[in-house]
Design a protein around this motif. Structure first.
Motif, PDB file in Angstrom:
ATOM      1  N   THR A 183      28.117  61.692  91.997  1.00  0.00           N
ATOM      2  CA  THR A 183      27.756  62.946  90.892  1.00  0.00           C
ATOM      3  C   THR A 183      26.397  63.741  90.969  1.00  0.00           C
ATOM      4  OG1 THR A 183      29.093  61.395  89.232  1.00  0.00           O
ATOM      5  CG2 THR A 183      27.494  62.641  88.015  1.00  0.00           C
ATOM      6  N   ILE A 219      38.249  60.869  94.461  1.00  0.00           N
ATOM      7  CA  ILE A 219      37.562  61.405  93.243  1.00  0.00           C
ATOM      8  C   ILE A 219      38.925  61.871  92.785  1.00  0.00           C
ATOM      9  CG2 ILE A 219      36.909  63.144  93.623  1.00  0.00           C
ATOM     10  CD1 ILE A 219      34.261  63.193  91.709  1.00  0.00           C
ATOM     11  N   SER A 220      39.378  61.914  91.340  1.00  0.00           N
ATOM     12  CA  SER A 220      40.252  62.635  90.658  1.00  0.00           C
ATOM     13  C   SER A 220      40.273  63.670  90.700  1.00  0.00           C
ATOM     14  CB  SER A 220      40.596  61.613  89.505  1.00  0.00           C
ATOM     15  OG  SER A 220      39.665  62.191  89.028  1.00  0.00           O
ATOM     16  N   TRP A 221      41.400  64.551  90.723  1.00  0.00           N
ATOM     17  CA  TRP A 221      40.547  66.389  90.842  1.00  0.00           C
ATOM     18  C   TRP A 221      39.450  66.531  89.342  1.00  0.00           C
ATOM     19  CZ3 TRP A 221      42.813  69.474  86.910  1.00  0.00           C
ATOM     20  CH2 TRP A 221      42.495  70.713  86.846  1.00  0.00           C
ATOM     21  N   ARG A 222      40.671  66.112  88.437  1.00  0.00           N
ATOM     22  CA  ARG A 222      40.368  65.962  86.752  1.00  0.00           C
ATOM     23  C   ARG A 222      38.207  65.355  86.245  1.00  0.00           C
ATOM     24  NH1 ARG A 222      43.911  63.411  82.792  1.00  0.00           N
ATOM     25  NH2 ARG A 222      44.596  65.161  82.264  1.00  0.00           N
ATOM     26  N   ARG A 223      38.070  64.383  87.177  1.00  0.00           N
ATOM     27  CA  ARG A 223      36.619  63.928  87.357  1.00  0.00           C
ATOM     28  C   ARG A 223      36.143  65.721  87.994  1.00  0.00           C
ATOM     29  NH1 ARG A 223      33.155  60.634  86.041  1.00  0.00           N
ATOM     30  NH2 ARG A 223      31.611  60.222  87.703  1.00  0.00           N
ATOM     31  N   PHE A 224      36.885  65.766  89.214  1.00  0.00           N
ATOM     32  CA  PHE A 224      36.021  66.380  90.291  1.00  0.00           C
ATOM     33  C   PHE A 224      35.722  68.074  88.756  1.00  0.00           C
ATOM     34  CE2 PHE A 224      36.263  70.316  92.316  1.00  0.00           C
ATOM     35  CZ  PHE A 224      34.687  70.613  93.502  1.00  0.00           C
ATOM     36  N   SER A 225      37.353  68.210  88.349  1.00  0.00           N
ATOM     37  CA  SER A 225      37.078  69.899  87.087  1.00  0.00           C
ATOM     38  C   SER A 225      35.731  69.392  86.737  1.00  0.00           C
ATOM     39  CB  SER A 225      38.716  69.984  87.071  1.00  0.00           C
ATOM     40  OG  SER A 225      37.893  71.545  86.727  1.00  0.00           O
ATOM     41  N   ALA A 226      35.720  68.520  86.012  1.00  0.00           N
ATOM     42  CA  ALA A 226      34.704  68.905  84.904  1.00  0.00           C
ATOM     43  C   ALA A 226      33.332  68.402  85.459  1.00  0.00           C
ATOM     44  CB  ALA A 226      35.074  67.051  84.193  1.00  0.00           C
ATOM     45  N   LEU A 227      33.141  67.727  86.199  1.00  0.00           N
ATOM     46  CA  LEU A 227      31.565  67.786  86.814  1.00  0.00           C
ATOM     47  C   LEU A 227      31.482  68.966  87.809  1.00  0.00           C
ATOM     48  CD1 LEU A 227      32.076  64.572  88.646  1.00  0.00           C
ATOM     49  CD2 LEU A 227      30.214  64.849  86.259  1.00  0.00           C
TER      50      LEU A 227
END
Length: 192
Positions: A97, A122-130
């Protein structure tokens, strides 16, 4: 300078496309200069911000996807590059992060910055949000600074921007060195 700003105004749409492509490929001072051009009225600040944000966000999404798809092959190679990718993924697992909010700023790092994160779990969803938050902050800082401080930009001078970029690079390298030493100490302690 006036001629250059007039040229930007004349080719506005093309300039936004170039700004998008530049931000998708790398980071640097172009969004700052585009913010300055928006301050002068040569470009529209909302299109400058949108082009910078989308380029920064989508470029990293593509690099992340490439690392997710092909990264296992990179990690399995017994070459020096394979070992570097493996070590980078270990560091990104521990400091992902924070890393995602820092790698946009040092010159040259942004081009490969999302690759180590793609090598983690890391999931794509978490990466995309960050990634979205990081790209928005980066856009706000660079375009906002160019637009807000446009009046003093000419007096400041380009050579000072290079010095500031080198300062950011030094701060990043010192931070990276500290994280590397801490991770090596933990790694060596775990082996014992």
């Amino acid at each position: 300078m006036e001629g250059f700003l007039a040229l930007l105004q004349q080719y506005g749409t093309f300039v936004y496309v170039l700004l998008f492509a530049y931000c998708a490929l790398k980071s640097g001072w172009l969004p700052l200069f585009a913010g300055y051009a928006a301050h002068t009225g040569a470009l529209d600040v909302s299109f400058v911000a949108l082009s910078s944000f989308l380029g920064g966000y989508l470029g990293d999404e593509l690099r992340f996807a490439a690392a997710k798809r092909y990264g296992v092959r990179w990690l399995e190679k017994p070459t020096k590059m394979g070992l570097l990718f493996k070590r980078a993924s270990e560091l990104a697992n521990r400091h992902g992060t924070t890393y995602m909010f820092l790698y946009r700023y040092p010159k040259g790092l942004r081009t490969i910055g999302a690759l180590p994160v793609g090598l983690t779990g890391i999931s794509w969803r978490r990466f995309s949000a960050l990634n979205m938050c990081s790209a928005a902050l980066w856009t706000l800082i660079l375009v906002g600074a160019g637009y807000t401080f446009g009046a003093t930009f000419d007096a400041f001078g380009v050579e000072n921007l290079t010095a500031i970029s080198l300062l950011f690079l030094c701060v990043f390298l010192v931070s990276l060195y500290r994280v590397w030493n801490q991770s090596m100490a933990v790694h060596n302690h775990n082996k014992s």
